[in-house]
Design a protein around this motif. Structure first.
Motif, PDB file in Angstrom:
ATOM      1  N   LEU A 162       0.882  -1.158  -0.076  1.00 40.28           N
ATOM      2  CA  LEU A 162      -0.093  -0.080   0.017  1.00 40.28           C
ATOM      3  C   LEU A 162       0.918   1.220  -0.116  1.00 40.28           C
ATOM      4  O   LEU A 162       0.450   2.218  -0.510  1.00 40.28           O
ATOM      5  N   VAL A 163       2.150   1.238   0.730  1.00 40.36           N
ATOM      6  CA  VAL A 163       2.975   2.511   0.935  1.00 40.36           C
ATOM      7  C   VAL A 163       3.548   2.592  -0.398  1.00 40.36           C
ATOM      8  O   VAL A 163       4.162   3.599  -0.927  1.00 40.36           O
ATOM      9  N   ALA A 164       3.925   1.451  -1.366  1.00 33.34           N
ATOM     10  CA  ALA A 164       4.741   1.525  -2.658  1.00 33.34           C
ATOM     11  C   ALA A 164       4.004   2.530  -3.587  1.00 33.34           C
ATOM     12  O   ALA A 164       2.931   2.509  -3.652  1.00 33.34           O
ATOM     13  N   LYS A 165       4.919   3.468  -4.229  1.00 32.75           N
ATOM     14  CA  LYS A 165       4.453   3.951  -5.257  1.00 32.75           C
ATOM     15  C   LYS A 165       4.170   3.300  -6.555  1.00 32.75           C
ATOM     16  O   LYS A 165       3.526   3.598  -7.432  1.00 32.75           O
ATOM     17  N   THR A 166       5.002   2.347  -6.700  1.00 33.40           N
ATOM     18  CA  THR A 166       4.975   1.539  -8.072  1.00 33.40           C
ATOM     19  C   THR A 166       5.143  -0.092  -7.629  1.00 33.40           C
ATOM     20  O   THR A 166       5.363  -0.350  -6.574  1.00 33.40           O
ATOM     21  N   VAL A 167       4.873  -0.870  -8.650  1.00 33.21           N
ATOM     22  CA  VAL A 167       4.882  -2.046  -8.528  1.00 33.21           C
ATOM     23  C   VAL A 167       6.216  -2.656  -8.238  1.00 33.21           C
ATOM     24  O   VAL A 167       6.609  -3.345  -7.630  1.00 33.21           O
ATOM     25  N   GLU A 168       7.213  -2.047  -8.904  1.00 33.03           N
ATOM     26  CA  GLU A 168       8.620  -2.235  -9.137  1.00 33.03           C
ATOM     27  C   GLU A 168       9.051  -2.033  -7.410  1.00 33.03           C
ATOM     28  O   GLU A 168       9.992  -2.814  -6.783  1.00 33.03           O
ATOM     29  N   SER A 169       8.800  -0.847  -6.814  1.00 34.34           N
ATOM     30  CA  SER A 169       9.221  -0.585  -5.449  1.00 34.34           C
ATOM     31  C   SER A 169       8.522  -1.630  -4.430  1.00 34.34           C
ATOM     32  O   SER A 169       9.264  -2.276  -3.548  1.00 34.34           O
ATOM     33  N   ALA A 170       7.430  -1.808  -4.840  1.00 34.40           N
ATOM     34  CA  ALA A 170       6.757  -2.984  -3.969  1.00 34.40           C
ATOM     35  C   ALA A 170       7.478  -4.300  -3.793  1.00 34.40           C
ATOM     36  O   ALA A 170       7.402  -5.102  -2.863  1.00 34.40           O
ATOM     37  N   SER A 171       8.116  -4.725  -5.091  1.00 33.98           N
ATOM     38  CA  SER A 171       8.641  -5.901  -5.052  1.00 33.98           C
ATOM     39  C   SER A 171      10.246  -6.043  -4.314  1.00 33.98           C
ATOM     40  O   SER A 171      10.654  -6.918  -4.028  1.00 33.98           O
ATOM     41  N   ASN A 172      10.722  -4.835  -4.092  1.00 30.82           N
ATOM     42  CA  ASN A 172      11.882  -4.464  -3.524  1.00 30.82           C
ATOM     43  C   ASN A 172      12.021  -4.533  -1.919  1.00 30.82           C
ATOM     44  O   ASN A 172      12.573  -4.674  -1.127  1.00 30.82           O
ATOM     45  N   LEU A 173      10.728  -3.859  -1.403  1.00 27.96           N
ATOM     46  CA  LEU A 173      10.529  -3.475   0.002  1.00 27.96           C
ATOM     47  C   LEU A 173      10.582  -4.680   0.786  1.00 27.96           C
ATOM     48  O   LEU A 173      11.205  -4.710   2.102  1.00 27.96           O
ATOM     49  N   PRO A 174       9.840  -5.764   0.551  1.00 29.42           N
ATOM     50  CA  PRO A 174      10.199  -6.929   1.365  1.00 29.42           C
ATOM     51  C   PRO A 174      11.203  -7.704   1.327  1.00 29.42           C
ATOM     52  O   PRO A 174      11.444  -8.678   2.023  1.00 29.42           O
ATOM     53  N   MET A 175      12.296  -7.414   0.318  1.00 29.64           N
ATOM     54  CA  MET A 175      13.508  -8.295   0.266  1.00 29.64           C
ATOM     55  C   MET A 175      14.373  -8.355   1.407  1.00 29.64           C
ATOM     56  O   MET A 175      14.929  -9.392   1.706  1.00 29.64           O
ATOM     57  N   PRO A 176      14.506  -7.495   2.401  1.00 26.82           N
ATOM     58  CA  PRO A 176      15.163  -7.695   3.533  1.00 26.82           C
ATOM     59  C   PRO A 176      14.617  -8.735   4.421  1.00 26.82           C
ATOM     60  O   PRO A 176      15.492  -9.532   5.199  1.00 26.82           O
ATOM     61  N   LEU A 177      13.233  -9.088   4.299  1.00 25.48           N
ATOM     62  CA  LEU A 177      12.761 -10.273   5.089  1.00 25.48           C
ATOM     63  C   LEU A 177      13.420 -11.638   4.583  1.00 25.48           C
ATOM     64  O   LEU A 177      13.554 -12.282   5.476  1.00 25.48           O
ATOM     65  N   VAL A 178      13.596 -11.734   3.425  1.00 21.10           N
ATOM     66  CA  VAL A 178      14.010 -12.828   2.898  1.00 21.10           C
ATOM     67  C   VAL A 178      15.542 -13.133   3.274  1.00 21.10           C
ATOM     68  O   VAL A 178      15.818 -14.462   3.573  1.00 21.10           O
ATOM     69  N   PHE A 179      16.235 -11.900   3.710  1.00 19.73           N
ATOM     70  CA  PHE A 179      17.574 -12.583   4.113  1.00 19.73           C
ATOM     71  C   PHE A 179      17.992 -12.361   5.483  1.00 19.73           C
ATOM     72  O   PHE A 179      18.643 -12.678   6.026  1.00 19.73           O
ATOM     73  N   LEU A 180      16.948 -11.996   6.321  1.00 18.84           N
ATOM     74  CA  LEU A 180      16.966 -12.078   7.810  1.00 18.84           C
ATOM     75  C   LEU A 180      17.294 -13.515   8.362  1.00 18.84           C
ATOM     76  O   LEU A 180      17.999 -13.558   9.338  1.00 18.84           O
ATOM     77  N   PRO A 181      16.765 -14.376   7.951  1.00 19.42           N
ATOM     78  CA  PRO A 181      16.994 -15.816   8.437  1.00 19.42           C
ATOM     79  C   PRO A 181      18.632 -16.138   8.181  1.00 19.42           C
ATOM     80  O   PRO A 181      19.152 -16.896   9.170  1.00 19.42           O
ATOM     81  N   PHE A 182      19.022 -15.631   7.170  1.00 15.99           N
ATOM     82  CA  PHE A 182      20.358 -15.930   7.111  1.00 15.99           C
ATOM     83  C   PHE A 182      21.265 -15.043   8.124  1.00 15.99           C
ATOM     84  O   PHE A 182      22.515 -15.491   8.451  1.00 15.99           O
ATOM     85  N   LEU A 183      20.887 -14.022   8.856  1.00 11.41           N
ATOM     86  CA  LEU A 183      21.454 -13.271   9.915  1.00 11.41           C
ATOM     87  C   LEU A 183      21.079 -13.652  11.113  1.00 11.41           C
ATOM     88  O   LEU A 183      20.926 -12.798  12.205  1.00 11.41           O
ATOM     89  N   GLY A 184      20.352 -15.105  11.216  1.00 13.15           N
ATOM     90  CA  GLY A 184      19.790 -15.392  12.475  1.00 13.15           C
ATOM     91  C   GLY A 184      20.693 -16.936  12.531  1.00 13.15           C
ATOM     92  O   GLY A 184      21.821 -17.364  12.345  1.00 13.15           O
ATOM     93  N   SER A 185      19.623 -17.685  13.412  1.00  7.36           N
ATOM     94  CA  SER A 185      20.417 -19.080  13.510  1.00  7.36           C
ATOM     95  C   SER A 185      19.804 -20.103  12.436  1.00  7.36           C
ATOM     96  O   SER A 185      19.733 -21.314  12.589  1.00  7.36           O
ATOM     97  N   GLY A 186      19.468 -19.508  11.166  1.00  9.39           N
ATOM     98  CA  GLY A 186      19.069 -20.391  10.314  1.00  9.39           C
ATOM     99  C   GLY A 186      20.151 -21.336   9.704  1.00  9.39           C
ATOM    100  O   GLY A 186      19.916 -22.449   9.194  1.00  9.39           O
TER     101      GLY A 186
END
Length: 263
Positions: A171-195
């Motif tokens: 909802l906060v994204a201005k474009t579809v492209e930016s919406a695809s990038n905003l959640p990307m940090p969530l994908v990499f957080l398990p790498f920076l944990g005990s995964g």
């Protein structure tokens, strides 16, 4: 028809709309599941022999390392589905679909409900595909029916929280492209944990971050449920994180959705 019945009926229609999209474009679900499956195969068959000894004294075997990383990979599958949610919401917003819905006699809550429930189903399908591949290549959990049920419940709770967060990001994204990038940090957080490795093997600063970020207790709880290792207070922390993220994200998404469309 009562207001509640009207909202439930409209929400069911919106959920059916999302499910039709999933059936019409199954490649999206396969694509979202593809990346975590790639990570699973990469880390097991390329790094598994070398990284096995670092996982709590486990023997240097791919089978041991597979048992260790499988819960983290399943969580990555759930976070990957969040990216699809943000894109779907942004497309409805930018292409005028939501504006059209606003002019119709439908319950306002039903639009977001459709996205959330549809995305929750998609996330659980992605997690199921990853578990299936893990089982095919040798993952052998010791969980009984109760532990599997608890695992499914925790994954559903995580998916619910991340879906609402993704809805807000869409909802906060201005474009579809930016919406695809905003959640990307969530994908990499398990790498920076005990995964992938125990947090005690990390440098001090990164170890502190890994131990206090939300995905570490979730991974530890999933690993404990599936492989029979101790959970400790990770279960309580995991549920608390999920509830907190879901509540804040829901309030944020509702505020964004109910704002004046002209703003």
């Amino acid at each position: 028809m009562t207001t509640l019945a009207h909202a439930v009926g409209d929400s069911a229609t919106m959920v059916a709309r999302q499910l039709r999209h999933m059936l019409r474009y199954p490649s999206m679900t396969l694509l979202l599941a593809g990346m975590p499956i790639f990570f699973l195969l990469l880390f097991v068959y390329v790094f598994g022999g070398a990284m096995g000894p670092g996982t709590d004294g486990a023997a240097a075997s791919r089978a041991d390392y597979l048992d260790y990383i499988a819960p983290g990979i399943v969580l990555i599958a759930v976070t990957s589905a969040a990216q699809g949610t943000a894109i779907s919401v942004a497309m409805d917003m930018t292409e005028g679909v939501v504006a059209r819905f606003r002019t119709m006699d439908i319950a306002r809550v039903s639009v977001l409900t459709g996205h959330v429930v549809g995305s929750l189903i998609q996330a659980m399908l992605c997690a199921g595909l990853v578990v299936a591949v893990a089982l095919l290549i040798g993952f052998r959990p010791s969980a009984g029916p109760a532990e599997w049920l608890a695992t499914a419940g925790l994954l559903a709770l995580v998916s619910f929280a991340l879906t609402w967060l993704s809805v807000a990001l869409g909802l906060v994204a201005k474009t579809v492209e930016s919406a695809s990038n905003l959640p990307m940090p969530l994908v990499f957080l398990p790498f920076l944990g005990s995964g992938f490795v125990p947090t005690e093997t990390l440098p001090t600063g990164l170890r502190w971050f890994a131990e206090f970020q939300p995905f570490t207790p979730v991974i530890d709880t999933l690993r404990g449920l599936l492989t029979g290792t101790g959970i400790g207070d990770s279960g309580v922390a995991a549920v608390a994180w999920c509830v907190g993220i879901a509540l804040v994200s829901y309030l944020w998404a509702r505020k964004l959705y109910e704002r004046d469309p002209s703003v």
